[in-house]
Enzyme design. Structure first.
Site, PDB file in Angstrom:
ATOM      1  N   VAL A   1       0.839  -1.195   0.000  1.00 21.60           N
ATOM      2  CA  VAL A   1       0.000   0.000   0.000  1.00 21.60           C
ATOM      3  C   VAL A   1       0.876   1.247   0.000  1.00 21.60           C
ATOM      4  O   VAL A   1       1.889   1.308   0.707  1.00 21.60           O
ATOM      5  CB  VAL A   1      -0.901   0.014   1.260  1.00 21.60           C
ATOM      6  CG1 VAL A   1      -1.655   1.333   1.374  1.00 21.60           C
ATOM      7  CG2 VAL A   1      -1.873  -1.151   1.229  1.00 21.60           C
ATOM      8  N   CYS A   2       0.460   2.256  -0.781  1.00 22.72           N
ATOM      9  CA  CYS A   2       1.097   3.572  -0.728  1.00 22.72           C
ATOM     10  C   CYS A   2       0.005   4.627  -0.867  1.00 22.72           C
ATOM     11  O   CYS A   2      -1.183   4.315  -0.803  1.00 22.72           O
ATOM     12  CB  CYS A   2       2.160   3.717  -1.818  1.00 22.72           C
ATOM     13  SG  CYS A   2       1.491   3.784  -3.491  1.00 22.72           S
ATOM     14  N   ALA A   3       0.396   5.867  -1.076  1.00 23.68           N
ATOM     15  CA  ALA A   3      -0.585   6.950  -1.103  1.00 23.68           C
ATOM     16  C   ALA A   3      -1.487   6.887  -2.337  1.00 23.68           C
ATOM     17  O   ALA A   3      -2.716   6.955  -2.226  1.00 23.68           O
ATOM     18  CB  ALA A   3       0.118   8.304  -1.038  1.00 23.68           C
TER      19      ALA A   3
ATOM     20  N   MET B   1      -4.087   4.665  -1.018  1.00 20.94           N
ATOM     21  CA  MET B   1      -4.913   5.169   0.076  1.00 20.94           C
ATOM     22  C   MET B   1      -5.936   6.198  -0.404  1.00 20.94           C
ATOM     23  O   MET B   1      -6.966   6.408   0.237  1.00 20.94           O
ATOM     24  CB  MET B   1      -4.030   5.772   1.163  1.00 20.94           C
ATOM     25  CG  MET B   1      -3.185   4.750   1.914  1.00 20.94           C
ATOM     26  SD  MET B   1      -4.147   3.474   2.776  1.00 20.94           S
ATOM     27  CE  MET B   1      -4.829   4.415   4.147  1.00 20.94           C
TER      28      MET B   1
END
Length: 375
Positions: free
Chosen positions: A72-74, A100
């Site tokens: 997961v990242c932004a 996200m």
């Protein structure tokens, strides 16, 4: 080994079904600590992307092989790169589509129940923000309560149900997220309702929500009970739908109660908050199903993904409803509150119509967890 993609909907199903998931979050430590994907059986590893650019060999022994792994990242890009590196190292992993940003904006429709004269009530769970919206459907008509700015899901859902959206309500002037109510009203010609005590500074036309209003959706009655000054705002309003459901806005949650400080009026409003919770709600039927506008922790979700509980159970179990001493209550709701929501003043001004940020700015304003409750 090919890199897999997991959507926000698929992750939401894992949350609801209490499945296991290992999340490698490659955002910086501050962002991760502030807000992350939560699940009862999720495990986590936070290593910033920049620490992994030169290779993932040093973390391979921390990546499990006996459960699904999600990177997961932004916004997605960094997680794709790290997922590819892990895949090349022989690990079976997926990345979160849209990052996200997508998690913040995903809404999951959940049927709450049937109405007495036919029709249904649905809850839209914004899993990453803890926001809860509602649609009442009856005889080809629909009403929406506390819509988010992600409006397509409501319009598409109404189209799929073959119903016409007639009314949109906001229980109060929101401070943690941007309302989609006005936008939906403009798109559909529906009436947009606001509590007049919250609408003194708005720049647009609206229908005033006042105690004693009864609005009909098809065969279903929505009884509006204006509860003075509870929760965030001086106009916060509750609804009794079909004599079965109590929509509490941000006054009462499943595990907590609303904070009264987001307009800088905590000391002024705490007495009204107590009166609404401890006296006005006590007069209502304990069998009413409480449907709040937010949830705070993932454990508040029921097994079907809904957030709902009988009012009587909350009076027995919710700590915020069981503080006999008024001074103790006052202290709890005015001191040691969690940080205020990100950009909450800008969000309030947006919901008043005073400013109109572009889509990307609105997204930035909402990033992060909701912080509507006294904890």
């Amino acid at each position: 080994m090919a890199v897999k993609v997991m959507t926000a909907h698929e992750v939401t199903q894992k949350v609801i079904n209490k499945e296991s998931l290992f999340i490698l979050d490659v955002r910086n430590e501050g962002d991760y600590n502030d807000w992350k994907i939560e699940g009862e059986k999720f495990n986590y590893l936070n290593i910033p992307y920049f620490d992994l650019i030169d290779g993932v060999e040093d973390i391979l022994d921390q990546i499990p092989s006996d459960m699904d792994v999600l990177v997961v990242c932004a916004k997605e890009g960094s997680s794709v790169m790290i997922a590819e590196m892990l895949s090349e190292a022989g690990r079976d992993v997926a990345y979160l589509q849209g990052g996200m940003k997508a998690w913040s904006e995903h809404l999951e429709p959940v049927k709450v129940g049937n109405l007495k004269e036919g029709g249904e009530i649905y809850q839209f769970v914004r899993i990453g923000k803890g926001c809860l919206s509602y649609m009442v459907v009856s005889d080809g008509e629909a009403a929406i309560i506390d819509a988010t700015r992600i409006t397509d899901i409501f319009l598409d859902f109404a189209q799929d149900k073959n119903v016409e959206i007639k009314h949109i309500f906001d229980t109060h002037l929101h401070a943690d997220h941007i309302s989609g109510g006005r936008k939906i009203a403009e798109a559909t010609g529906a009436s947009y309702w606001l509590p007049p005590k919250d609408a003194e500074e708005v720049t647009f036309e609206y229908e005033p929500l006042e105690d004693g209003n009864i609005v009909k959706i098809g065969s279903t009655k929505i009884d509006i009970q204006a509860l003075y000054s509870p929760g965030h705002t001086i106009g916060s309003t509750s609804f009794v739908v079909d004599e079965q459901y109590l929509l509490t806005g941000d006054i009462l949650f499943i595990d907590s109660i609303g904070r009264p400080d987001l307009a800088g009026k905590a000391e002024d409003w705490v007495t009204d908050l107590r009166e609404s919770l401890y006296y006005r709600y006590q007069e209502l039927s304990s069998d009413l199903i409480v449907l709040p506008a937010h949830f705070m922790i993932i454990e508040e979700l029921n097994n079907d993904g809904s957030v709902a509980k009988p009012l009587g159970e909350l009076f027995a179990e919710n700590h915020g409803l069981n503080i006999e001493d008024e001074n103790t209550f006052r202290k709890m709701v005015t001191e040691n509150l969690p940080p205020q929501p990100n950009a909450y003043q800008e969000i309030r001004e947006t919901n008043m119509g005073k400013v109109t940020p572009d889509e990307e700015k609105q997204r930035e304003m909402e990033i992060g967890p909701n912080r509507c409750a006294v904890r």
